[in-house]
Design a protein around this motif. Structure first.
Motif, PDB file in Angstrom:
ATOM      1  N   HIS A  42     -36.853  17.749  25.045  1.00  0.00           N
ATOM      2  CA  HIS A  42     -36.639  17.205  24.004  1.00  0.00           C
ATOM      3  C   HIS A  42     -37.454  17.312  22.969  1.00  0.00           C
ATOM      4  CE1 HIS A  42     -37.014  13.391  25.523  1.00  0.00           C
ATOM      5  NE2 HIS A  42     -36.212  14.055  27.260  1.00  0.00           N
ATOM      6  N   TYR A  52     -37.944   5.441  29.402  1.00  0.00           N
ATOM      7  CA  TYR A  52     -36.656   5.303  30.557  1.00  0.00           C
ATOM      8  C   TYR A  52     -36.813   3.817  30.635  1.00  0.00           C
ATOM      9  CZ  TYR A  52     -35.012   9.674  32.033  1.00  0.00           C
ATOM     10  OH  TYR A  52     -34.018  10.716  32.473  1.00  0.00           O
ATOM     11  N   HIS A  61     -40.956  17.109  31.293  1.00  0.00           N
ATOM     12  CA  HIS A  61     -40.970  15.886  32.898  1.00  0.00           C
ATOM     13  C   HIS A  61     -39.902  16.401  34.070  1.00  0.00           C
ATOM     14  CE1 HIS A  61     -38.793  15.056  29.121  1.00  0.00           C
ATOM     15  NE2 HIS A  61     -37.709  13.942  29.650  1.00  0.00           N
ATOM     16  N   GLU A  89     -38.758   9.734  24.335  1.00  0.00           N
ATOM     17  CA  GLU A  89     -38.192   9.293  25.085  1.00  0.00           C
ATOM     18  C   GLU A  89     -38.751   7.830  25.868  1.00  0.00           C
ATOM     19  OE1 GLU A  89     -35.260  10.998  27.815  1.00  0.00           O
ATOM     20  OE2 GLU A  89     -36.930  11.707  28.769  1.00  0.00           O
ATOM     21  N   HIS A 120     -37.854  19.711  31.767  1.00  0.00           N
ATOM     22  CA  HIS A 120     -37.429  19.871  31.135  1.00  0.00           C
ATOM     23  C   HIS A 120     -38.429  18.969  29.898  1.00  0.00           C
ATOM     24  CE1 HIS A 120     -35.903  16.480  32.439  1.00  0.00           C
ATOM     25  NE2 HIS A 120     -35.702  15.402  31.898  1.00  0.00           N
ATOM     26  N   HIS A 122     -42.503   8.895  26.852  1.00  0.00           N
ATOM     27  CA  HIS A 122     -42.021  10.524  27.049  1.00  0.00           C
ATOM     28  C   HIS A 122     -42.141  10.821  25.523  1.00  0.00           C
ATOM     29  CE1 HIS A 122     -40.132  11.040  30.918  1.00  0.00           C
ATOM     30  NE2 HIS A 122     -41.008  10.957  31.250  1.00  0.00           N
TER      31      HIS A 122
HETATM   32 ZN    ZN Z   1     -36.477  13.400  29.098  1.00  0.00          ZN
END
Ligand code: ZN
Length: 201
Positions: A132, A138, A171, A136, A130, A165
């Motif tokens: 976006h 994590y 990812h 991002e 997926h 990301h």
């Molecule tokens: Zn993500």
């Protein structure tokens, strides 16, 4: 819990998140940290992952225990989301996965600069590819998972590890024998957007 006790529990979670971010250079460097105010939220939305998270005691480290405990204190009152349909990820995935937006444009604390999700995946799940627009980061609060991203070698992340990301970088993620609890930070363009499924790179 009374409404006042709930507010206090959310304030505790926000406070523990602030302490963790301030003490963790990759987190504070990613997005700074806003002074976010409590937002009016609809009634809590419960999903199975909320109870799974509450009953999971393993997989944590000393650094993340305070945040874990604070998060456990609000799982019954959080606005849990899943985004994906059963057609996209399967019923098994939806039975052990969920997240809520603690801070952000539609979070329990309101900010238009950063989004901070608390996200849980149970064991033996495959989170398909997926992407976006928002960037991002994590941060693993507890447990471990295998992270894959286009153009990067796969990596197992454990409590305290981070992974970035870039915008629209596809990812995927896989859990094996352990669940994973993650703090997911978003910043930049697309902050109010949602992930969408992408082709395997
Ligand atoms: Zn993500």
């Amino acid at each position: 819990m009374t409404p006042a006790e709930q507010s206090l529990a959310f304030a505790r979670a926000y406070h523990q998140l602030t302490l963790l971010i301030a003490a963790t250079p990759p987190l504070i460097q990613f997005a700074g940290w806003p002074m976010a105010l409590p937002a009016e939220k609809p009634a809590p939305r419960k999903i199975p992952a909320a109870d799974l998270l509450k009953s999971w005691a393993d997989g944590h480290t000393g650094v993340t225990l305070s945040l874990r405990d604070a998060v456990r204190g609000i799982t019954d009152y959080a606005d849990w989301q899943q985004t994906y349909t059963e057609e996209e990820v399967g019923a098994e995935f939806l039975s052990r996965y969920g997240y809520f937006e603690l801070v952000g444009p539609s979070g329990h604390f309101q900010s238009n600069e950063v989004r901070a999700y608390i996200a849980y995946w149970g064991e033996n799940l495959y989170y398909p590819w997926h992407q976006h627009e928002a960037e991002e980061l994590y941060y693993i609060i507890a447990g471990e998972a295998l992270f894959e991203a286009a153009g990067m070698p796969p990596q197992i992340l454990r409590a305290g590890d981070t992974r970035l990301h870039t915008s629209n970088q596809p990812h995927a993620m896989t859990t094996a024998g352990s669940p994973v609890l993650a703090l997911v930070l978003w910043r930049g363009a697309g902050l109010t957007g949602l992930p969408r499924m992408s082709a395997e790179p």
